[in-house]
Design an enzyme around this catalytic site. Sequence first.
Site, PDB file in Angstrom:
ATOM      1  N   HIS A   1      -8.408  -1.640   3.826  1.00  0.00           N
ATOM      2  CA  HIS A   1      -7.961  -2.171   2.268  1.00  0.00           C
ATOM      3  C   HIS A   1      -7.620  -3.312   2.304  1.00  0.00           C
ATOM      4  O   HIS A   1      -7.290  -3.734   3.332  1.00  0.00           O
ATOM      5  CB  HIS A   1      -7.064  -1.019   2.261  1.00  0.00           C
ATOM      6  CG  HIS A   1      -5.694  -0.791   2.579  1.00  0.00           C
ATOM      7  ND1 HIS A   1      -6.437  -0.253   4.357  1.00  0.00           N
ATOM      8  CD2 HIS A   1      -4.618  -1.215   3.499  1.00  0.00           C
ATOM      9  CE1 HIS A   1      -5.327  -0.717   5.142  1.00  0.00           C
ATOM     10  NE2 HIS A   1      -3.646  -1.144   4.206  1.00  0.00           N
TER      11      HIS A   1
ATOM     12  N   HIS B   1      -5.958 -10.054   2.960  1.00  0.00           N
ATOM     13  CA  HIS B   1      -6.577  -9.249   4.251  1.00  0.00           C
ATOM     14  C   HIS B   1      -7.153  -8.435   4.140  1.00  0.00           C
ATOM     15  O   HIS B   1      -6.607  -7.301   3.242  1.00  0.00           O
ATOM     16  CB  HIS B   1      -6.060 -10.450   4.493  1.00  0.00           C
ATOM     17  CG  HIS B   1      -4.597  -9.257   4.550  1.00  0.00           C
ATOM     18  ND1 HIS B   1      -3.144  -9.635   4.115  1.00  0.00           N
ATOM     19  CD2 HIS B   1      -4.073  -8.653   5.889  1.00  0.00           C
ATOM     20  CE1 HIS B   1      -2.334  -8.795   4.542  1.00  0.00           C
ATOM     21  NE2 HIS B   1      -2.894  -7.782   5.669  1.00  0.00           N
TER      22      HIS B   1
END
Lengths: 171, 171
Positions: free
Chosen positions: A34, A116
Amino acid sequence: MKYGIAIFPSKKVQDEANSYRKRYDPHYALVPPHITLKYPFESDDEEIEKSIIPALDEIAKNHKPIDIEVKKVGSFKPVENVIYLKIEPNDYLEALSDEMHKGAMEGEREHTFVPHITIAQKLSDDEFSDVYESLRMSKFDLTDRIDRFQLLYQLENESWSVYETFRLKGE
Amino acid sequence: MKYGIAIFPSKKVQDEANSYRKRYDPHYALVPPHITLKYPFESDDEEIEKSIIPALDEIAKNHKPIDIEVKKVGSFKPVENVIYLKIEPNDYLEALSDEMHKGAMEGEREHTFVPHITIAQKLSDDEFSDVYESLRMSKFDLTDRIDRFQLLYQLENESWSVYETFRLKGE
Protein backbone atom coordinates in the site's frame (compact mmCIF):
# COMPACT_ATOMS: atom_id res chain seq x y z
CA MET A 1 -9.53 1.99 17.75
CA LYS A 2 -6.80 2.70 15.25
CA TYR A 3 -7.65 3.79 11.72
CA GLY A 4 -5.47 4.55 8.73
CA ILE A 5 -5.93 5.64 5.10
CA ALA A 6 -4.10 3.98 2.25
CA ILE A 7 -4.07 3.27 -1.45
CA PHE A 8 -3.84 -0.31 -2.65
CA PRO A 9 -2.33 -0.12 -6.12
CA SER A 10 -3.26 -2.54 -8.93
CA LYS A 11 -2.70 -6.28 -8.65
CA LYS A 12 0.37 -6.01 -10.90
CA VAL A 13 2.08 -3.53 -8.55
CA GLN A 14 0.98 -5.38 -5.42
CA ASP A 15 2.33 -8.66 -6.80
CA GLU A 16 5.67 -7.01 -7.61
CA ALA A 17 5.90 -5.48 -4.12
CA ASN A 18 4.94 -8.78 -2.49
CA SER A 19 7.75 -10.61 -4.29
CA TYR A 20 10.13 -8.56 -2.06
CA ARG A 21 7.94 -8.19 1.02
CA LYS A 22 7.64 -11.94 1.32
CA ARG A 23 11.35 -12.15 2.09
CA TYR A 24 12.13 -8.79 3.64
CA ASP A 25 9.05 -7.39 5.37
CA PRO A 26 7.73 -8.91 8.62
CA HIS A 27 4.49 -6.94 8.06
CA TYR A 28 3.91 -8.94 4.88
CA ALA A 29 0.95 -10.80 6.37
CA LEU A 30 -0.65 -7.84 8.17
CA VAL A 31 -1.75 -5.73 5.21
CA PRO A 32 -1.44 -5.86 1.40
CA PRO A 33 1.15 -3.61 -0.29
CA HIS A 34 0.00 0.00 0.00
CA ILE A 35 0.77 3.71 -0.21
CA THR A 36 -0.05 5.35 3.13
CA LEU A 37 -1.98 8.61 2.80
CA LYS A 38 -2.62 9.12 6.51
CA TYR A 39 -0.71 7.28 9.24
CA PRO A 40 -2.61 5.43 11.99
CA PHE A 41 -4.80 7.68 14.14
CA GLU A 42 -7.14 7.04 17.05
CA SER A 43 -10.85 7.41 16.46
CA ASP A 44 -14.17 5.71 17.21
CA ASP A 45 -17.30 4.60 15.34
CA GLU A 46 -19.12 7.84 15.98
CA GLU A 47 -16.39 10.19 14.82
CA ILE A 48 -15.70 7.96 11.83
CA GLU A 49 -19.32 7.90 10.70
CA LYS A 50 -20.25 11.50 11.51
CA SER A 51 -17.13 13.39 10.62
CA ILE A 52 -14.32 11.39 8.97
CA ILE A 53 -16.34 9.57 6.30
CA PRO A 54 -18.22 12.69 5.16
CA ALA A 55 -14.85 14.50 4.92
CA LEU A 56 -13.36 11.63 2.90
CA ASP A 57 -16.43 11.52 0.60
CA GLU A 58 -15.89 15.20 -0.10
CA ILE A 59 -12.17 14.70 -0.75
CA ALA A 60 -12.89 11.79 -3.11
CA LYS A 61 -15.40 13.91 -4.98
CA ASN A 62 -12.84 16.66 -5.59
CA HIS A 63 -9.88 14.59 -6.76
CA LYS A 64 -9.53 12.80 -10.05
CA PRO A 65 -7.68 9.51 -10.66
CA ILE A 66 -3.91 9.88 -10.31
CA ASP A 67 -1.23 8.35 -12.53
CA ILE A 68 1.82 7.21 -10.63
CA GLU A 69 5.23 5.89 -11.62
CA VAL A 70 7.87 3.78 -9.88
CA LYS A 71 11.37 3.88 -11.31
CA LYS A 72 13.56 2.96 -8.38
CA VAL A 73 13.74 2.10 -4.70
CA GLY A 74 14.42 4.49 -1.83
CA SER A 75 15.23 4.09 1.84
CA PHE A 76 14.57 5.75 5.22
CA LYS A 77 18.07 4.96 6.43
CA PRO A 78 19.51 6.19 8.84
CA VAL A 79 16.16 6.78 10.58
CA GLU A 80 14.85 3.28 9.85
CA ASN A 81 16.11 0.25 7.93
CA VAL A 82 13.23 0.53 5.50
CA ILE A 83 13.41 0.03 1.72
CA TYR A 84 10.54 1.10 -0.47
CA LEU A 85 9.36 1.43 -4.05
CA LYS A 86 9.64 5.18 -4.53
CA ILE A 87 6.61 6.86 -6.09
CA GLU A 88 7.95 9.59 -8.38
CA PRO A 89 7.08 13.10 -7.10
CA ASN A 90 3.42 13.73 -7.71
CA ASP A 91 1.57 16.91 -6.80
CA TYR A 92 -1.84 15.30 -7.08
CA LEU A 93 -0.95 12.55 -4.64
CA GLU A 94 0.55 15.04 -2.23
CA ALA A 95 -2.54 17.25 -2.44
CA LEU A 96 -4.73 14.21 -1.72
CA SER A 97 -2.75 13.32 1.40
CA ASP A 98 -2.62 16.98 2.51
CA GLU A 99 -6.39 17.19 2.53
CA MET A 100 -6.50 14.29 4.98
CA HIS A 101 -4.68 16.44 7.52
CA LYS A 102 -7.03 19.41 7.48
CA GLY A 103 -10.46 20.35 8.86
CA ALA A 104 -12.23 17.37 10.47
CA MET A 105 -9.07 15.34 9.94
CA GLU A 106 -6.57 17.83 11.33
CA GLY A 107 -3.70 16.38 13.30
CA GLU A 108 0.00 16.78 13.66
CA ARG A 109 1.98 15.09 10.89
CA GLU A 110 4.83 13.00 12.17
CA HIS A 111 6.33 12.61 8.73
CA THR A 112 6.72 14.71 5.63
CA PHE A 113 4.74 13.01 2.86
CA VAL A 114 7.10 10.65 1.04
CA PRO A 115 4.84 8.54 -1.18
CA HIS A 116 6.14 4.98 -1.15
CA ILE A 117 5.34 1.28 -1.02
CA THR A 118 7.36 -0.41 1.71
CA ILE A 119 9.01 -3.64 0.53
CA ALA A 120 11.53 -4.26 3.35
CA GLN A 121 11.65 -3.26 7.02
CA LYS A 122 13.09 -4.23 10.40
CA LEU A 123 16.21 -5.53 8.67
CA SER A 124 19.50 -5.76 10.58
CA ASP A 125 22.14 -3.28 9.40
CA ASP A 126 23.95 -6.02 7.48
CA GLU A 127 20.82 -7.34 5.82
CA PHE A 128 19.80 -3.81 4.98
CA SER A 129 23.09 -3.07 3.22
CA ASP A 130 22.98 -6.29 1.23
CA VAL A 131 19.40 -5.93 0.09
CA TYR A 132 19.57 -2.20 -0.56
CA GLU A 133 22.78 -2.42 -2.58
CA SER A 134 21.27 -5.07 -4.79
CA LEU A 135 17.88 -3.34 -5.24
CA ARG A 136 19.44 0.07 -5.86
CA MET A 137 20.90 -1.33 -9.07
CA SER A 138 17.54 -2.66 -10.26
CA LYS A 139 15.50 -0.64 -12.67
CA PHE A 140 11.78 -0.51 -12.10
CA ASP A 141 9.30 0.59 -14.67
CA LEU A 142 5.90 0.45 -13.05
CA THR A 143 3.02 2.73 -13.87
CA ASP A 144 -0.42 2.66 -12.38
CA ARG A 145 -3.63 4.66 -12.32
CA ILE A 146 -4.92 5.22 -8.79
CA ASP A 147 -8.69 5.63 -8.75
CA ARG A 148 -9.57 4.87 -5.12
CA PHE A 149 -8.36 4.88 -1.55
CA GLN A 150 -9.44 2.94 1.52
CA LEU A 151 -10.17 3.63 5.15
CA LEU A 152 -8.84 0.77 7.28
CA TYR A 153 -8.90 -0.20 10.95
CA GLN A 154 -6.49 -2.31 12.91
CA LEU A 155 -7.42 -5.60 14.58
CA GLU A 156 -5.95 -6.88 17.85
CA ASN A 157 -3.43 -9.01 15.94
CA GLU A 158 -2.14 -5.81 14.27
CA SER A 159 -3.49 -6.75 10.86
CA TRP A 160 -5.67 -4.26 8.97
CA SER A 161 -9.22 -4.67 7.71
CA VAL A 162 -10.88 -2.38 5.13
CA TYR A 163 -13.83 -0.35 6.42
CA GLU A 164 -14.71 1.75 3.40
CA THR A 165 -13.60 2.37 -0.19
CA PHE A 166 -13.60 5.86 -1.74
CA ARG A 167 -13.48 6.36 -5.50
CA LEU A 168 -11.74 9.43 -6.88
CA LYS A 169 -14.56 11.06 -8.79
CA GLY A 170 -13.20 14.51 -9.70
CA GLU A 171 -13.26 15.70 -13.29
CA MET B 1 -8.14 -12.75 -12.09
CA LYS B 2 -10.04 -14.22 -9.17
CA TYR B 3 -12.67 -12.21 -7.35
CA GLY B 4 -14.81 -13.00 -4.33
CA ILE B 5 -17.49 -11.28 -2.24
CA ALA B 6 -17.41 -11.30 1.54
CA ILE B 7 -18.54 -9.58 4.71
CA PHE B 8 -15.97 -8.51 7.27
CA PRO B 9 -17.84 -8.41 10.56
CA SER B 10 -17.04 -5.87 13.30
CA LYS B 11 -13.64 -5.67 14.95
CA LYS B 12 -15.02 -7.45 18.03
CA VAL B 13 -16.09 -10.50 16.00
CA GLN B 14 -12.95 -10.48 13.84
CA ASP B 15 -10.75 -10.37 16.95
CA GLU B 16 -12.65 -13.31 18.47
CA ALA B 17 -12.35 -15.33 15.26
CA ASN B 18 -8.65 -14.49 14.95
CA SER B 19 -7.94 -15.79 18.46
CA TYR B 20 -8.73 -19.26 17.02
CA ARG B 21 -7.54 -18.73 13.46
CA LYS B 22 -4.09 -17.80 14.67
CA ARG B 23 -3.63 -21.34 15.96
CA TYR B 24 -5.85 -23.41 13.70
CA ASP B 25 -6.19 -21.74 10.30
CA PRO B 26 -3.29 -21.65 7.83
CA HIS B 27 -5.23 -18.98 5.87
CA TYR B 28 -4.97 -16.68 8.88
CA ALA B 29 -2.57 -14.31 7.11
CA LEU B 30 -4.28 -14.33 3.70
CA VAL B 31 -7.52 -12.56 4.55
CA PRO B 32 -9.24 -11.16 7.67
CA PRO B 33 -12.07 -13.20 9.25
CA HIS B 34 -15.07 -13.10 6.94
CA ILE B 35 -18.44 -14.47 5.88
CA THR B 36 -18.28 -15.54 2.23
CA LEU B 37 -21.26 -14.42 0.15
CA LYS B 38 -19.92 -15.55 -3.23
CA TYR B 39 -17.04 -17.99 -3.61
CA PRO B 40 -14.06 -17.10 -5.84
CA PHE B 41 -14.98 -16.59 -9.49
CA GLU B 42 -12.98 -15.64 -12.57
CA SER B 43 -13.51 -12.22 -14.07
CA ASP B 44 -11.60 -9.26 -15.51
CA ASP B 45 -11.48 -5.47 -15.09
CA GLU B 46 -13.97 -4.83 -17.83
CA GLU B 47 -16.65 -7.25 -16.65
CA ILE B 48 -16.13 -6.10 -13.06
CA GLU B 49 -16.57 -2.42 -13.92
CA LYS B 50 -19.31 -2.74 -16.51
CA SER B 51 -21.45 -5.51 -15.16
CA ILE B 52 -20.54 -6.83 -11.69
CA ILE B 53 -20.18 -3.51 -9.83
CA PRO B 54 -23.43 -2.04 -11.18
CA ALA B 55 -25.18 -5.29 -10.17
CA LEU B 56 -23.67 -5.11 -6.67
CA ASP B 57 -24.61 -1.42 -6.33
CA GLU B 58 -28.19 -2.39 -7.10
CA ILE B 59 -28.14 -5.26 -4.61
CA ALA B 60 -26.68 -2.99 -1.90
CA LYS B 61 -29.40 -0.44 -2.57
CA ASN B 62 -32.13 -3.01 -2.05
CA HIS B 63 -30.92 -4.66 1.15
CA LYS B 64 -30.93 -3.18 4.60
CA PRO B 65 -28.36 -3.83 7.36
CA ILE B 66 -28.60 -7.36 8.74
CA ASP B 67 -28.36 -8.43 12.38
CA ILE B 68 -26.50 -11.68 12.87
CA GLU B 69 -25.88 -13.96 15.83
CA VAL B 70 -23.26 -16.57 16.66
CA LYS B 71 -24.10 -19.06 19.39
CA LYS B 72 -21.93 -22.03 18.58
CA VAL B 73 -19.42 -23.60 16.23
CA GLY B 74 -20.17 -25.93 13.33
CA SER B 75 -18.08 -28.13 11.06
CA PHE B 76 -17.91 -29.36 7.47
CA LYS B 77 -16.71 -32.79 8.57
CA PRO B 78 -16.65 -35.33 6.88
CA VAL B 79 -16.27 -33.27 3.67
CA GLU B 80 -13.54 -31.06 5.10
CA ASN B 81 -11.82 -30.69 8.46
CA VAL B 82 -13.16 -27.17 8.84
CA ILE B 83 -14.53 -25.62 12.03
CA TYR B 84 -16.46 -22.38 11.88
CA LEU B 85 -18.44 -19.89 13.91
CA LYS B 86 -21.95 -20.72 12.81
CA ILE B 87 -24.12 -17.76 11.83
CA GLU B 88 -27.63 -18.53 13.07
CA PRO B 89 -30.09 -19.08 10.18
CA ASN B 90 -30.87 -15.72 8.63
CA ASP B 91 -33.22 -15.19 5.69
CA TYR B 92 -31.85 -11.72 4.95
CA LEU B 93 -28.30 -12.96 4.68
CA GLU B 94 -29.36 -15.86 2.48
CA ALA B 95 -31.34 -13.52 0.21
CA LEU B 96 -28.30 -11.26 -0.08
CA SER B 97 -26.07 -14.14 -1.15
CA ASP B 98 -28.74 -15.52 -3.50
CA GLU B 99 -28.86 -12.26 -5.42
CA MET B 100 -25.13 -12.61 -6.10
CA HIS B 101 -25.82 -15.76 -8.10
CA LYS B 102 -28.42 -14.30 -10.48
CA GLY B 103 -28.52 -12.08 -13.56
CA ALA B 104 -25.10 -10.60 -14.37
CA MET B 105 -23.62 -12.71 -11.60
CA GLU B 106 -25.20 -16.02 -12.52
CA GLY B 107 -23.03 -19.07 -12.02
CA GLU B 108 -23.29 -22.55 -10.70
CA ARG B 109 -23.15 -22.75 -6.91
CA GLU B 110 -20.76 -25.37 -5.63
CA HIS B 111 -22.08 -25.11 -2.12
CA THR B 112 -25.42 -24.56 -0.45
CA PHE B 113 -25.22 -21.28 1.45
CA VAL B 114 -24.07 -22.07 4.99
CA PRO B 115 -23.22 -18.69 6.51
CA HIS B 116 -20.11 -19.07 8.64
CA ILE B 117 -16.78 -17.61 9.72
CA THR B 118 -14.03 -20.21 9.33
CA ILE B 119 -11.79 -20.45 12.40
CA ALA B 120 -9.95 -23.74 11.71
CA GLN B 121 -9.08 -25.63 8.53
CA LYS B 122 -6.65 -28.15 7.04
CA LEU B 123 -6.39 -29.88 10.41
CA SER B 124 -5.33 -33.50 10.63
CA ASP B 125 -8.13 -35.87 11.74
CA ASP B 126 -6.68 -36.03 15.25
CA GLU B 127 -6.25 -32.30 15.59
CA PHE B 128 -9.73 -31.79 14.23
CA SER B 129 -11.29 -34.09 16.84
CA ASP B 130 -9.41 -32.44 19.70
CA VAL B 131 -10.19 -28.89 18.70
CA TYR B 132 -13.78 -29.57 17.69
CA GLU B 133 -14.61 -31.47 20.86
CA SER B 134 -13.31 -28.62 22.96
CA LEU B 135 -14.98 -25.83 20.94
CA ARG B 136 -18.29 -27.67 20.71
CA MET B 137 -18.62 -27.26 24.49
CA SER B 138 -17.95 -23.51 24.35
CA LYS B 139 -20.85 -21.11 24.36
CA PHE B 140 -20.62 -18.14 22.07
CA ASP B 141 -22.77 -15.09 22.39
CA LEU B 142 -21.79 -12.76 19.58
CA THR B 143 -24.15 -10.36 17.84
CA ASP B 144 -23.30 -7.98 15.07
CA ARG B 145 -24.97 -5.62 12.64
CA ILE B 146 -23.75 -6.13 9.08
CA ASP B 147 -24.04 -2.91 7.07
CA ARG B 148 -21.63 -3.53 4.19
CA PHE B 149 -19.96 -6.14 2.02
CA GLN B 150 -16.78 -6.09 -0.01
CA LEU B 151 -15.62 -7.15 -3.46
CA LEU B 152 -12.12 -8.61 -3.23
CA TYR B 153 -9.51 -9.93 -5.64
CA GLN B 154 -6.76 -12.41 -5.11
CA LEU B 155 -3.06 -11.60 -5.42
CA GLU B 156 -0.39 -14.02 -6.67
CA ASN B 157 0.53 -14.95 -3.10
CA GLU B 158 -3.11 -16.07 -2.57
CA SER B 159 -3.90 -13.21 -0.19
CA TRP B 160 -6.94 -11.03 -0.84
CA SER B 161 -7.14 -7.29 -1.41
CA VAL B 162 -10.35 -5.22 -1.22
CA TYR B 163 -11.46 -3.63 -4.50
CA GLU B 164 -14.73 -2.01 -3.50
CA THR B 165 -17.01 -1.57 -0.48
CA PHE B 166 -20.81 -1.68 -0.77
CA ARG B 167 -23.04 -0.27 1.95
CA LEU B 168 -26.43 -1.88 2.54
CA LYS B 169 -28.72 1.07 1.97
CA GLY B 170 -32.18 -0.49 1.83
CA GLU B 171 -34.97 0.86 4.03
